[in-house]
Design a protein around this motif. Structure first.
Motif, mmCIF file in Angstrom:
data_model
loop_
_atom_site.group_PDB
_atom_site.id
_atom_site.type_symbol
_atom_site.label_atom_id
_atom_site.label_comp_id
_atom_site.label_asym_id
_atom_site.label_seq_id
_atom_site.Cartn_x
_atom_site.Cartn_y
_atom_site.Cartn_z
ATOM 1 N N ASP A 36 -15.399 -0.491 -14.587
ATOM 2 C CA ASP A 36 -16.411 -1.435 -14.108
ATOM 3 C C ASP A 36 -15.801 -2.702 -13.524
ATOM 4 O OD1 ASP A 36 -18.600 0.203 -14.846
ATOM 5 O OD2 ASP A 36 -18.392 -0.450 -16.929
ATOM 6 N N ASN A 37 -14.529 -2.640 -13.154
ATOM 7 C CA ASN A 37 -13.826 -3.797 -12.619
ATOM 8 C C ASN A 37 -14.149 -3.956 -11.133
ATOM 9 O OD1 ASN A 37 -11.985 -5.665 -11.648
ATOM 10 N ND2 ASN A 37 -10.290 -4.892 -12.869
ATOM 11 N N PRO A 38 -14.850 -5.027 -10.746
ATOM 12 C CA PRO A 38 -15.202 -5.203 -9.329
ATOM 13 C C PRO A 38 -14.006 -5.533 -8.441
ATOM 14 C CG PRO A 38 -15.859 -7.125 -10.599
ATOM 15 C CD PRO A 38 -15.348 -6.096 -11.587
ATOM 16 N N ALA A 39 -12.851 -5.815 -9.033
ATOM 17 C CA ALA A 39 -11.650 -6.118 -8.253
ATOM 18 C C ALA A 39 -10.816 -4.863 -8.013
ATOM 19 C CB ALA A 39 -10.823 -7.188 -8.955
ATOM 20 N N ARG A 40 -11.436 -3.679 -8.205
ATOM 21 C CA ARG A 40 -10.744 -2.396 -7.998
ATOM 22 C C ARG A 40 -11.634 -1.447 -7.215
ATOM 23 N NH1 ARG A 40 -6.328 -1.130 -11.382
ATOM 24 N NH2 ARG A 40 -6.526 0.962 -10.567
ATOM 25 N N CYS A 41 -10.983 -0.546 -6.513
ATOM 26 C CA CYS A 41 -11.660 0.577 -5.864
ATOM 27 C C CYS A 41 -10.703 1.757 -5.979
ATOM 28 C CB CYS A 41 -11.962 0.254 -4.404
ATOM 29 S SG CYS A 41 -12.694 1.640 -3.502
ATOM 30 N N ASP A 42 -11.007 2.701 -6.874
ATOM 31 C CA ASP A 42 -10.142 3.853 -7.130
ATOM 32 C C ASP A 42 -10.830 5.102 -6.589
ATOM 33 O OD1 ASP A 42 -9.939 2.020 -9.937
ATOM 34 O OD2 ASP A 42 -8.047 2.536 -8.976
ATOM 35 N N PRO A 48 -11.090 20.457 2.011
ATOM 36 C CA PRO A 48 -12.392 21.086 2.257
ATOM 37 C C PRO A 48 -12.833 22.092 1.183
ATOM 38 C CG PRO A 48 -11.150 20.963 4.292
ATOM 39 C CD PRO A 48 -10.213 20.547 3.181
ATOM 40 N N LEU A 49 -11.889 22.594 0.405
ATOM 41 C CA LEU A 49 -12.243 23.527 -0.672
ATOM 42 C C LEU A 49 -12.511 22.814 -1.995
ATOM 43 C CD1 LEU A 49 -9.678 26.377 0.098
ATOM 44 C CD2 LEU A 49 -12.108 26.256 0.710
ATOM 45 N N GLY A 50 -12.419 21.479 -1.989
ATOM 46 C CA GLY A 50 -12.704 20.705 -3.185
ATOM 47 C C GLY A 50 -11.511 20.451 -4.086
ATOM 48 N N ARG A 51 -10.321 20.867 -3.668
ATOM 49 C CA ARG A 51 -9.120 20.649 -4.486
ATOM 50 C C ARG A 51 -8.622 19.219 -4.299
ATOM 51 N NH1 ARG A 51 -6.336 25.891 -2.017
ATOM 52 N NH2 ARG A 51 -6.828 24.576 -0.246
ATOM 53 N N CYS A 52 -8.242 18.584 -5.400
ATOM 54 C CA CYS A 52 -7.729 17.216 -5.339
ATOM 55 C C CYS A 52 -6.354 17.223 -4.677
ATOM 56 C CB CYS A 52 -7.641 16.637 -6.748
ATOM 57 S SG CYS A 52 -7.058 14.941 -6.771
ATOM 58 N N VAL A 53 -6.204 16.435 -3.605
ATOM 59 C CA VAL A 53 -4.927 16.371 -2.888
ATOM 60 C C VAL A 53 -4.262 15.005 -3.011
ATOM 61 C CG1 VAL A 53 -5.562 18.180 -1.256
ATOM 62 C CG2 VAL A 53 -6.026 15.788 -0.684
ATOM 63 N N GLY A 54 -5.027 13.998 -3.414
ATOM 64 C CA GLY A 54 -4.454 12.673 -3.538
ATOM 65 C C GLY A 54 -5.391 11.700 -4.201
ATOM 66 N N MET A 55 -4.825 10.600 -4.640
ATOM 67 C CA MET A 55 -5.582 9.507 -5.227
ATOM 68 C C MET A 55 -5.055 8.223 -4.615
ATOM 69 S SD MET A 55 -5.580 10.708 -9.197
ATOM 70 C CE MET A 55 -5.890 12.429 -9.591
ATOM 71 N N ALA A 56 -5.966 7.314 -4.312
ATOM 72 C CA ALA A 56 -5.563 6.051 -3.705
ATOM 73 C C ALA A 56 -6.596 4.998 -4.075
ATOM 74 C CB ALA A 56 -5.462 6.187 -2.184
ATOM 75 N N GLY A 57 -6.232 3.760 -3.863
ATOM 76 C CA GLY A 57 -7.190 2.710 -4.151
ATOM 77 C C GLY A 57 -6.667 1.328 -3.862
ATOM 78 N N LEU A 58 -7.532 0.391 -4.127
ATOM 79 C CA LEU A 58 -7.216 -1.020 -3.972
ATOM 80 C C LEU A 58 -7.352 -1.684 -5.330
ATOM 81 C CD1 LEU A 58 -9.302 -1.711 -0.739
ATOM 82 C CD2 LEU A 58 -6.845 -1.290 -0.899
ATOM 83 N N THR A 59 -6.417 -2.558 -5.641
ATOM 84 C CA THR A 59 -6.480 -3.333 -6.879
ATOM 85 C C THR A 59 -6.326 -4.803 -6.523
ATOM 86 O OG1 THR A 59 -4.097 -3.196 -7.293
ATOM 87 C CG2 THR A 59 -5.461 -1.428 -8.205
ATOM 88 N N ALA A 60 -6.634 -5.648 -7.455
ATOM 89 C CA ALA A 60 -6.548 -7.104 -7.244
ATOM 90 C C ALA A 60 -7.287 -7.510 -5.976
ATOM 91 C CB ALA A 60 -5.095 -7.572 -7.215
#
Length: 101
Positions: A36-42, A48-60
């Motif tokens: 619930d941290n508004p200073a993050r976006c994860d 296309p087949l729904g398989r997770c290929v990566g994770m990224a985000g913004l912090t601070a």
């Protein structure tokens, strides 16, 4: 569990500022602290087949000065295929309101 495996893989964690080893319990604790941290976006990115290929985000995230820290990690078996570049380009030009946490 996938995030935990990836962050313990040297192909992923070499350039991450995460102290290891990462456990499932520490991942759950991290998630409860940041969800619930508004200073993050994860974000999780899927193919296309729904398989997770990566994770990224913004912090601070600092809206007053319009800056943030960016992180990214790509599935260890899929590195070197342009996925990181595509995710980074999407993150840079992400349409307003299309992000999540």
């Amino acid at each position: 569990a996938m995030r935990t495996r990836w962050l313990n893989d040297p192909r992923v964690n070499t350039f991450q500022f995460v102290r290891g080893p990462v456990t499932l319990e520490s991942t759950r604790s991290w998630f409860s602290r940041v969800q619930d941290n508004p200073a993050r976006c994860d974000l999780v990115f899927r193919d296309p087949l729904g398989r997770c290929v990566g994770m990224a985000g913004l912090t601070a995230i600092n809206t007053a000065s319009s800056n943030a820290e960016y992180y990214i990690f790509i599935h260890p078996e899929l590195q070197g295929r342009g996925i990181g570049r595509a995710i980074t380009e999407w993150m840079l030009f992400m349409p307003s309101g299309s992000g999540g946490s």
